[in-house]
Structure formats: C-alpha cells, structure tokens
Design a protein around this motif. Structure first.
Motif, PDB file in Angstrom:
ATOM      1  N   CYS A  15       0.853  -1.179   0.000  1.00  0.00           N
ATOM      2  CA  CYS A  15       0.000   0.000   0.000  1.00  0.00           C
ATOM      3  C   CYS A  15       0.889   1.229   0.000  1.00  0.00           C
ATOM      4  CB  CYS A  15      -0.870  -0.021   1.261  1.00  0.00           C
ATOM      5  SG  CYS A  15      -1.872   1.425   1.462  1.00  0.00           S
ATOM      6  N   ALA A  16       0.854   1.977  -1.076  1.00  0.00           N
ATOM      7  CA  ALA A  16       1.618   3.228  -1.122  1.00  0.00           C
ATOM      8  C   ALA A  16       0.858   4.278  -0.312  1.00  0.00           C
ATOM      9  CB  ALA A  16       1.770   3.690  -2.544  1.00  0.00           C
ATOM     10  N   ILE A  53      -9.877  -4.526   6.638  1.00  0.00           N
ATOM     11  CA  ILE A  53     -11.176  -4.239   7.262  1.00  0.00           C
ATOM     12  C   ILE A  53     -11.464  -2.740   7.224  1.00  0.00           C
ATOM     13  CG2 ILE A  53     -12.423  -4.219   9.472  1.00  0.00           C
ATOM     14  CD1 ILE A  53     -11.191  -7.003  10.041  1.00  0.00           C
ATOM     15  N   SER A  54     -10.464  -1.904   7.504  1.00  0.00           N
ATOM     16  CA  SER A  54     -10.664  -0.449   7.409  1.00  0.00           C
ATOM     17  C   SER A  54     -11.138  -0.082   6.007  1.00  0.00           C
ATOM     18  CB  SER A  54      -9.363   0.331   7.653  1.00  0.00           C
ATOM     19  OG  SER A  54      -8.582  -0.229   8.646  1.00  0.00           O
ATOM     20  N   ARG A  55     -10.549  -0.731   5.034  1.00  0.00           N
ATOM     21  CA  ARG A  55     -10.870  -0.414   3.633  1.00  0.00           C
ATOM     22  C   ARG A  55     -12.268  -0.915   3.266  1.00  0.00           C
ATOM     23  NH1 ARG A  55      -7.187  -3.695   0.510  1.00  0.00           N
ATOM     24  NH2 ARG A  55      -9.020  -4.990   0.159  1.00  0.00           N
ATOM     25  N   ILE A  56     -12.624  -2.115   3.747  1.00  0.00           N
ATOM     26  CA  ILE A  56     -13.966  -2.654   3.457  1.00  0.00           C
ATOM     27  C   ILE A  56     -15.032  -1.741   4.065  1.00  0.00           C
ATOM     28  CG2 ILE A  56     -15.565  -4.577   3.833  1.00  0.00           C
ATOM     29  CD1 ILE A  56     -13.065  -6.408   4.149  1.00  0.00           C
ATOM     30  N   LEU A  57     -14.812  -1.329   5.310  1.00  0.00           N
ATOM     31  CA  LEU A  57     -15.786  -0.459   5.974  1.00  0.00           C
ATOM     32  C   LEU A  57     -15.894   0.870   5.231  1.00  0.00           C
ATOM     33  CD1 LEU A  57     -14.882  -1.109   9.742  1.00  0.00           C
ATOM     34  CD2 LEU A  57     -16.734  -2.155   8.429  1.00  0.00           C
ATOM     35  N   HIS A 116      -8.503   5.062  -1.864  1.00  0.00           N
ATOM     36  CA  HIS A 116      -7.615   4.966  -3.034  1.00  0.00           C
ATOM     37  C   HIS A 116      -6.701   3.757  -2.940  1.00  0.00           C
ATOM     38  CE1 HIS A 116      -9.025   8.819  -4.466  1.00  0.00           C
ATOM     39  NE2 HIS A 116      -9.092   9.142  -3.201  1.00  0.00           N
ATOM     40  N   CYS A 117      -7.036   2.865  -2.017  1.00  0.00           N
ATOM     41  CA  CYS A 117      -6.243   1.660  -1.815  1.00  0.00           C
ATOM     42  C   CYS A 117      -6.862   0.540  -2.629  1.00  0.00           C
ATOM     43  CB  CYS A 117      -6.272   1.300  -0.325  1.00  0.00           C
ATOM     44  SG  CYS A 117      -5.432  -0.231   0.054  1.00  0.00           S
ATOM     45  N   ALA A 118      -6.156   0.087  -3.631  1.00  0.00           N
ATOM     46  CA  ALA A 118      -6.661  -1.050  -4.408  1.00  0.00           C
ATOM     47  C   ALA A 118      -6.434  -2.320  -3.608  1.00  0.00           C
ATOM     48  CB  ALA A 118      -5.930  -1.125  -5.733  1.00  0.00           C
TER      49      ALA A 118
END
Lengths: 182, 182
Positions: A175-176, B151-155, B174-176
């Motif tokens: 993750c950049a 999990i942070s990204r899913i939420l 913006h995290c793929a």
C-alpha cells in the motif's frame, strides 16, 4: 448504503477511540514511535491529528452548515495543526484525550437532533466548493478509517524486512501512501 | 528494527483480538456484512479467516520448523478454509473464538521458550522455499495488520459514494486490493 443512516455513522464513530486504545495503549515505542520514513507520521502523530480534527473540523464545520449554509466557507483545516496537541504528552494521554473529545462531539452531534432533510443542507468547503452535511458526516467516518488503515500500514512497515520473502503475500506492505498525510 | 524482538511481536499479536472486538462487536450488519464487490470478503469473513490461520498456519508451521527443519514442507494454507469456521455463527461468536484461539496460541508460543538462535532456524515453505522462524513470526504480525488494513478499507468502501467530493482526500478509498484476499 442507499441513504445516509445517521445511527450507522455514529455507531462507527463511537468505536474508534476504543479501537485505537486496544491496538496502541502500552504498545512498545518500537511500534508507536516509528514512522514510514522522512516526513511521515508515526502512530503517535496520527492520534494527535485525530484529536486536532475533533476540535477544528467535524463539529465546527457541521455548525457552519447549520448556521450559515453556503454563505460563509469553512476555515481551512491545518494538517500540521496537531503539533501543539502532542507536545510533551504521552500516547496514553493522547488516547484518553481522543476518547474524551470524540465522546463530547458525539453528544453535540446527537443534540443537533438532525432530521433526514437536514443532512441535505449545504455548506461551502474552501477547496471542494458546495458540500452537504451528509457528506461531511460520512467523511468523518472515512477519515477515521483512513487513519486506522494508515496506522496498520505504519506498524507493518516496521517488519517490512523482518518478514523476508512473505512480503510478497502481505497486502499492507504494498500500500503506497495515499492522501497527503494518510 | 534491526533484530527480531519476540516480546515486540507478542505485544502486537496479543492486541489484535481486542482491537477487532472494539471495532466490530455489535456494529450494524450494514458495516460488517457488506463487502467490496463480487468475490471479496466482508469483515465477518476476515475474522473467520483469522481464526482459520490460527488453527492451520502459525503455530503448526512453527512446530514444523522446530521438529523437522527444512526436511519437510509446510502444508499449503487454504485461503478459503474458513468456510466451515463461519457457517452458522454470529460475528460475536467469531470474535470470541478468535480471542480464545489467539490466546491459546500465544501460550504455546511462549512455551516454546525460544532463544534468539532459534529464530534463525529454517523451514520449508511450499512456494517460497527456505524461510526462518523469525520470518514466520513476523509474518504472523504482518498478516494481522494486513487484515486490519483490509477491514478499514472494506468499511470505508460502504461510504464511497456518501462522502461525495471528499473522496479525493481519503486515502483509504484509493487503496486497491493488494494480496490475493487482502
């Protein structure tokens, strides 16, 4: 989520202080006081930034929307404004402070007694232009999650070499940095 | 971190169940049972996966290193192996289970009474080849953090539209997806 459900928003906002407390309190400094390199934040800085945002961003901006609408732009938010929050404090003190200010702010939010139509009221962001109260409150959540995501990444960075060949499988190491300070 | 400090590793591993508990327990299903789209996991699945890894990955592989060295490769880890862990269970049950198995595994890890030189002992990963016990234990930490990051990204994904123009500022949006399931 087709429509903004304020209870869902509050349910997440209410959990962030306890989440950070469980993760960071009394964790060795080797985790909490190391960053991702020059001009990046460590976890200690991130908690300071979250406190600063509690004071300067969410509730003050919500009040601006309710009191002035689009007639008057929000104060720009200072991304380095937490410098004075963290000076001379321990991480435990910051975690206590974040918990306190978040709880006070959620009390203020509930006291607004917002109705669905209020969430569509508009304010003026100094860079983004016209925004709604719904967008502001959702961004409060997204900001918490951006920084939880960032803290996971900062901590993982400390073991970047230690994991050896497994680094290929660990998403957090790929993750950049994304937003300016997150 | 120039050398692997086992106490630092344990200090982080010990905190993950409480962190996920603080974040996820009793959070509405609108957060915990929504994913990032087709063939992605929701937070509920991620907790199931963490339990499965406690049973099938870390301690069994550490034992393989200590008992067989590089003479015998680890069992491949099944990334879908949590299906039976989650069937018919509630998120609260999974959080309780994760807390219990993590605690038992840290007891086992402490009972190994590992010395610095043990951390350099080697085993055989079915794809990565020769790896050290130090790398395995650091990866245990990196795996926790990969999934907290996920999990942070899913939420946050659930509010992707709701935040409106602020999405530009929220790094987590913006995290793929990174590693195969994280």
């Amino acid at each position: 989520m087709p429509q903004h459900n304020l209870d869902d928003t509050i349910s997440l906002l209410a959990r962030t202080p306890a989440t950070l407390n469980a993760l960071l309190r009394d964790l060795p400094d080797t985790w909490t006081r190391r960053n991702e390199g020059d001009n990046t934040w460590d976890a200690f800085n991130v908690v300071g930034h979250l406190i600063h945002a509690e004071r300067a961003d969410w509730i003050p901006r919500a009040k601006m929307i309710l009191d002035f609408g689009e007639a008057c732009a929000f104060e720009p938010f200072d991304r380095e404004g937490h410098a004075r929050e963290i000076q001379g404090k321990s991480l435990s003190q910051l975690l206590d402070e974040f918990s306190r200010v978040r709880s006070e702010n959620l009390d203020k939010l509930r006291a607004f007694n917002l109705q669905p139509k209020d969430l569509e009221r508009r304010g003026l962001h100094p860079s983004l232009g016209s925004v709604t109260l719904s967008q502001l409150l959702a961004t409060w959540v997204g900001h918490d999650l951006t920084h939880l995501h960032q803290i996971s990444r900062i901590l993982a960075h400390q073991y970047r070499q230690t994991v050896g060949p497994w680094s290929a499988y660990l998403g957090v190491l790929h993750c950049a940095g994304h937003s300016e300070k997150a």
